[in-house]
Write an enzyme that holds these catalytic residues in place. Sequence first.
Site, short mmCIF file in Angstrom:
data_model
loop_
_atom_site.label_atom_id
_atom_site.label_comp_id
_atom_site.label_asym_id
_atom_site.label_seq_id
_atom_site.Cartn_x
_atom_site.Cartn_y
_atom_site.Cartn_z
N LYS A 55 -0.43 -17.43 8.98
CA LYS A 55 -1.20 -17.69 7.76
C LYS A 55 -0.43 -18.61 6.82
O LYS A 55 -1.00 -19.56 6.27
CB LYS A 55 -1.55 -16.37 7.06
N SER A 71 0.47 -12.89 4.52
CA SER A 71 0.77 -11.48 4.80
C SER A 71 -0.29 -10.90 5.72
O SER A 71 -1.43 -11.36 5.73
CB SER A 71 0.82 -10.69 3.49
N ASP A 72 0.09 -9.90 6.48
CA ASP A 72 -0.86 -9.18 7.30
C ASP A 72 -0.36 -7.76 7.51
O ASP A 72 0.84 -7.52 7.60
CB ASP A 72 -1.08 -9.85 8.65
N THR A 73 -1.30 -6.83 7.58
CA THR A 73 -0.97 -5.41 7.76
C THR A 73 -1.61 -4.92 9.05
O THR A 73 -2.80 -5.16 9.29
CB THR A 73 -1.48 -4.59 6.56
#
Length: 193
Positions: A55, A71-73
């Site tokens: 991203k 960001s990624d979760t």
Amino acid sequence: MTAAPLILASSSPRRKALLEMIGIIPDEIIPADIDETELKGELPRDLALRLARGKAAAIAKQRPDAFVLGSDTVVGCGRRVLPKAEDEQTARDCLALLSGGSHRVFSGVALAKPGGEIIARVVETRVKVRRLDQAAVNEYIASGEWGGKAGGYAIQGLFAKHIVSIIGSHPSVVGLPVYETANLLVGAGWRNS
């Protein structure tokens, strides 16, 4: 000399709110449109890091003059990546897996600096969920809160009453590890103007 702008490469209102909570206001929000498909055999930690980096890199190509935060979760149950719940059955399947046990939430955060260098971290948080009976599952499903959420739940909402314990970062489970994010920005020389 003008400070380089900060771009948040996410459309998540939770990530924006978490940044604002610690006094960081992005100059722009440009959601990154990348393929988030898990690779064959990819572990949850690796997926969170790859997506966060992807991203940041995607938007940094468009805006090499800026700091870009991606960001990624990812919710992991053992070596398995739990999907984002886009339908009721997926949410029910996720809740069945999480019920009565512990799972891990991995939040990747990546910062592309002006010029393209990317620095990244992954934060791991262990979450324990009480055993969910059918009434609890039905109540949560009826809320609709699970829609689009990794692992089929939102820790910052109604599901909080089912959380027995958290070992690690609560904001990270919500969607952004704020401590690590602030340190990445300071370490990279970003200034809050």
